[in-house]
Scaffold this active site. Structure first.
Site, short mmCIF file in Angstrom:
data_model
loop_
_atom_site.label_atom_id
_atom_site.label_comp_id
_atom_site.label_asym_id
_atom_site.label_seq_id
_atom_site.Cartn_x
_atom_site.Cartn_y
_atom_site.Cartn_z
N ASP A 4 1.11 -1.16 -0.25
CA ASP A 4 0.00 0.49 0.61
C ASP A 4 1.18 0.99 0.12
O ASP A 4 1.44 1.12 1.19
CB ASP A 4 -0.78 -0.04 1.10
CG ASP A 4 -1.94 1.31 1.30
OD1 ASP A 4 -2.40 1.37 2.40
OD2 ASP A 4 -1.78 2.13 -0.10
N ASP A 188 -1.40 5.85 -5.51
CA ASP A 188 -2.22 5.10 -4.31
C ASP A 188 -1.90 3.64 -4.62
O ASP A 188 -3.72 3.55 -4.97
CB ASP A 188 -2.58 5.30 -3.32
CG ASP A 188 -3.48 5.07 -2.23
OD1 ASP A 188 -4.50 5.66 -1.89
OD2 ASP A 188 -3.02 3.77 -1.82
O1 LIG Z 1 -6.18 6.81 1.91
C1 LIG Z 1 -6.32 6.28 0.87
C2 LIG Z 1 -6.53 7.72 0.26
C3 LIG Z 1 -6.97 8.81 0.53
C4 LIG Z 1 -7.97 8.30 -0.41
C5 LIG Z 1 -9.60 9.50 -1.10
C6 LIG Z 1 -9.18 10.17 0.05
C7 LIG Z 1 -8.39 10.25 1.88
C8 LIG Z 1 -7.27 9.75 1.07
N1 LIG Z 1 -5.99 5.79 0.92
N2 LIG Z 1 -6.08 4.51 1.15
C9 LIG Z 1 -4.78 3.62 1.42
N3 LIG Z 1 -4.31 2.04 1.87
C10 LIG Z 1 -5.75 2.02 2.31
C11 LIG Z 1 -7.11 1.38 2.83
C12 LIG Z 1 -8.29 1.23 2.89
C13 LIG Z 1 -8.85 2.08 2.71
C14 LIG Z 1 -8.25 3.05 1.58
C15 LIG Z 1 -6.87 3.01 1.89
#
Ligand SMILES: O=C(Cc1ccccc1)Nn1cnc2ccccc21
Length: 296
Positions: A4, A188
């Site tokens: 991740d 991401d």
């Molecule tokens: O949380 C995020 C990024 C994000 C997206 C949208 C708004 C704010 C932040 N990604 N993420 C990174 N690891 C994760 C695991 C589960 C869900 C999302 C995950």
């Protein structure tokens, strides 16, 4: 494990979880592990952009991942996980690959797996070769020339937010002209879809007959047999293209499908998630910091 690049905690399902939350998962049992020792007083608690989360305590232990050994890695053992993680039985934990700023360990931050092993690697890089509808790979410590074509184009990364943040300079829908627009985006692997501003989405889905932004579906849907244009992002001075077929993410009803590119409205940034990452071979170089992109 879910690799991740959108977070910085290395955490695992553990025997400390209630069975209602750990059913269906393989569990880390620190007390049965030869090299584990509790990092007393240290805890962690993480919430992700989709509202899911987990928390727990921290051990140090010997971790081997992809043939790379971390002799003393901070292992964040979950004592609580949200339902989304319980039901995702494909994963028994996350390997955070973003920067220090996002690590949630307290009172002291702990290093990610990559930070622990990077000095032992041939090169302090990792690379992602994820694929659409096929298994992908990660390389640690080297760049595999057999996994990309042409040259790798590098672009600077801003890591002050803790994310792998880049700025795309514009986009093009299908074979159309490039629209200049600064798109600050995190790259991401922990986010499934691409999230972009509404003007880009309108320009894209206006080319898809029968598409609509559905409040019922929570985003853009279209007839499953629609022809979807490619979407290209200008990074550095080059265009990186996501094949239109990747934007047909999943069935929504019998004949409508849900788009793999949705609105970033309300997000702190745009997100180039797996739908984009699967279209490229990406080199992630945290010591610079920079990222490199190449066609697979
Ligand atoms: O949380 C995020 C990024 C994000 C997206 C949208 C708004 C704010 C932040 N990604 N993420 C990174 N690891 C994760 C695991 C589960 C869900 C999302 C995950």
């Amino acid at each position: 494990m879910d690799f991740d690049t959108g977070s910085s905690d290395f955490w695992v399902f553990s025997t400390l979880l209630p069975s209602s939350e750990s059913a269906g998962h393989t569990l880390y049992n620190a007390s049965a592990s030869k090299h584990s020792s509790l990092e007393s007083g240290e805890t962690w608690s993480i919430n992700y952009g989709d509202g899911s989360g987990a928390s727990g305590v921290i051990y140090s232990d010997r971790v081997v991942l992809a043939g790379v050994t971390a002799t003393s890695q901070a292992v964040e053992a979950a004592t609580s996980v949200s339902s989304a993680f319980t039901s995702d039985t494909q994963n028994d934990g996350l390997v955070g690959l973003a920067f220090d700023g996002l690590n949630t360990a307290s009172p002291s931050k702990v290093p990610t797996f990559f930070q622990t092993v990077q000095k032992s690697l041939f090169e302090p890089v990792f690379a992602s070769a994820l694929r659409h509808n096929a298994a992908g790979t990660y390389d640690f410590g080297w760049i595999d020339p057999s996994k990309y074509t042409g040259k790798i184009t590098y672009t600077p990364v801003s890591n002050s937010s803790g994310y792998w943040e880049i700025t795309a300079n514009g986009y093009a829908v299908g074979s159309g002209a490039t629209v200049s627009e600064s798109l600050t985006s995190i790259v991401d692997t922990g986010t499934t879809l691409i999230y972009m501003p509404d003007d880009l989405l309108n320009a894209y889905y206006s080319q898809v007959n029968g598409s609509s932004d559905s409040s019922d579906a929570g985003g853009w849907i279209f007839p499953c047999d629609a022809t979807l244009p490619d979407i290209s992002f200008e990074i550095g001075s080059k265009e990186f293209t996501v094949p239109g077929s990747y934007i047909n993410y999943s069935p929504y009803t019998d004949d409508t499908c849900y788009g793999g590119m949705q609105s970033s409205d309300g997000f702190p940034f745009n997100v180039l998630g797996d739908v984009f990452i699967k279209s490229q071979y990406i080199v992630w170089a945290p010591t610079v910091p920079q990222m490199g992109f190449a066609a697979p």
